[in-house]
Design a protein around this motif. Sequence first.
Motif, mmCIF file in Angstrom:
data_model
loop_
_atom_site.group_PDB
_atom_site.id
_atom_site.type_symbol
_atom_site.label_atom_id
_atom_site.label_comp_id
_atom_site.label_asym_id
_atom_site.label_seq_id
_atom_site.Cartn_x
_atom_site.Cartn_y
_atom_site.Cartn_z
ATOM 1 N N SER A 123 0.848 -1.195 0.000
ATOM 2 C CA SER A 123 0.000 0.000 0.000
ATOM 3 C C SER A 123 0.876 1.235 0.000
ATOM 4 O O SER A 123 2.094 1.157 -0.201
ATOM 5 N N SER A 124 0.260 2.381 0.277
ATOM 6 C CA SER A 124 1.041 3.608 0.381
ATOM 7 C C SER A 124 2.039 3.529 1.527
ATOM 8 O O SER A 124 3.075 4.197 1.499
ATOM 9 N N LEU A 125 1.757 2.709 2.529
ATOM 10 C CA LEU A 125 2.717 2.508 3.620
ATOM 11 C C LEU A 125 4.026 1.929 3.099
ATOM 12 O O LEU A 125 5.117 2.355 3.491
ATOM 13 N N LEU A 126 3.931 0.950 2.201
ATOM 14 C CA LEU A 126 5.129 0.353 1.626
ATOM 15 C C LEU A 126 5.844 1.339 0.711
ATOM 16 O O LEU A 126 7.079 1.386 0.669
ATOM 17 N N LEU A 149 -0.939 -7.559 -3.462
ATOM 18 C CA LEU A 149 -1.114 -6.178 -3.900
ATOM 19 C C LEU A 149 -2.599 -5.896 -4.103
ATOM 20 O O LEU A 149 -3.247 -6.541 -4.932
ATOM 21 N N PRO A 150 -3.182 -4.973 -3.367
ATOM 22 C CA PRO A 150 -4.569 -4.593 -3.637
ATOM 23 C C PRO A 150 -4.647 -3.980 -5.028
ATOM 24 O O PRO A 150 -3.831 -3.130 -5.388
ATOM 25 N N ALA A 151 -5.608 -4.401 -5.808
ATOM 26 C CA ALA A 151 -5.728 -3.895 -7.181
ATOM 27 C C ALA A 151 -7.201 -3.642 -7.458
ATOM 28 O O ALA A 151 -7.899 -4.483 -8.009
ATOM 29 N N ARG A 152 -7.653 -2.483 -7.025
ATOM 30 C CA ARG A 152 -9.040 -2.121 -7.250
ATOM 31 C C ARG A 152 -9.217 -1.666 -8.681
ATOM 32 O O ARG A 152 -8.552 -0.742 -9.135
#
Length: 519
Positions: free
Chosen positions: A93-96, A132-135
């Motif tokens: 995410s943006s954290l990574l 990996l989230p992939a919306r």
Amino acid sequence: MFLTISTRGDAAHPATDLGYLLHKHPGKAQKFSTSHGTAHVFYPEADDLRCTAALLLEIDTLALVRRGKGKGRGGAPDAALAQYVNDRPYAASSLLAVALSGVFSSALRGVCTARPERAAAPLPLRIEVPALPARGSSAPEAEHIKHSGSELVRRLFEPLGWTVTADPVPLDAEFPQWGDSRYVRLVLESETLTLAEALRHLYVLLPVLDDAKHYWVSSDEVDKLLRAGEGWLPGHPEQHLITSRYLSRRWSLTRQARERLELVRLAEADDSEVEQIDNAVPEDTEETEAEETAEAEAKEGAETEAGEKAAPLAVQRREAILAGLRASGAARVLDLGCGQGQLVQALLKDVRFTEIVGVDVSVRALTIAARRLKLDRMGERQAVRVKLFQGSLAYTDNRLKGYDAAVLSEVIEHLDLPRLPALEYAVFGHARPRTVLVTTPNVEYNVRWESLPAGHVRHGDHRFEWTREEFRTWAATVAERHGYDVEFVPVGPDDPEVGPPTQMALFHRNDTEKEAKAA
């Protein structure tokens, strides 16, 4: 959450050079504090033939909750459980992305004093992100084309030179009938990218795919996006989606980013610097432009009619343009090269002009124009009549089609002569308004300006200034080539020897008359 970066090598160029490029020793396991946890860097394998660096981010979920962004996607912000039970510790995410930029900051910039030639050269790279989230994109984001998560991953990375494998992760391998989750296992492979380019791609696109930044997005995020997107974002086919998601759909920031990216694209197309494109007004004009404009117009008027109180030439020019537009019966008008919006402001005062569009390549000029027009405080009835947008008159633009009239007021002399045919085609050949008004200085009149040294042009950015004969020859050629009739009108005092200070050509498209005869 974690990712791995792998490369191959040989005896001459050992794969362990990856340690130099990342500024992290392959023989050590290191850890770094972040605002939301601890980042670990270690090397599962490291020899001359193959080297893999892993970045593992341990999330402090309590710290994340305390900062107010621990809620799960799609959950209610006040849901107590969702603050603690979510995918943040596991999915990229943006954290990574933030950890990546902090831990590998020098590598992200392409800086490596120990192996500078390796930092500048493409590497055989393989990057893996297990979760990996992939919306998938929605219709407004992707111009009414909906993409699945895996397809969106490919559309984001493949144009950048990656071979992409994005395998959907099932909700539960034991129950395949439940289908796939919103996560993919991502593998990126390339032989043509530098490590810095690869890291910048990840820094921008991980938050874009996650689509839920863990921190408040402020104006400095635009600068971060443009720095990381240098060299690839201006021409990316999914640029609009990337800017929108990266900036958390904050429209004002997204618009600012797109305007600046368009300037970069135009500068690259012209093989020039951005500052040369965005030069319609000086950077320090924003606070004093109204006073300076008034002073310049007053001075211009005094010099025009020595000893008499005459309207400034700029005012006479606007009045001549307005008269020409009214005589043409135009209702929908383009002000091409609108600058600081003086003509747009005058057009708004006349209700017969129902749609007014100001176009300029300069972001600074458009910002000043918006402030002059008070767009942010304008009433709804007025606001629907006016639009400002960025564009270059050296390129065709479908947004300019279908208007009654277009004005090029003191514009053509700011172009290099070799670029003039491009403007000519964009306006007369492609946009083809019924009426076009063009004004430009008459260089013959310059001898009447006492304050203008002999042989000088009136403005430092003027690339040329024409005599009356030169302007008439150009206008007649344009009219004949594109099916217009043209007439000429003096603007300002018409000196019997040198003519008026400003010359204006009124072009009227003659195919309307031909169509009427054919009917």
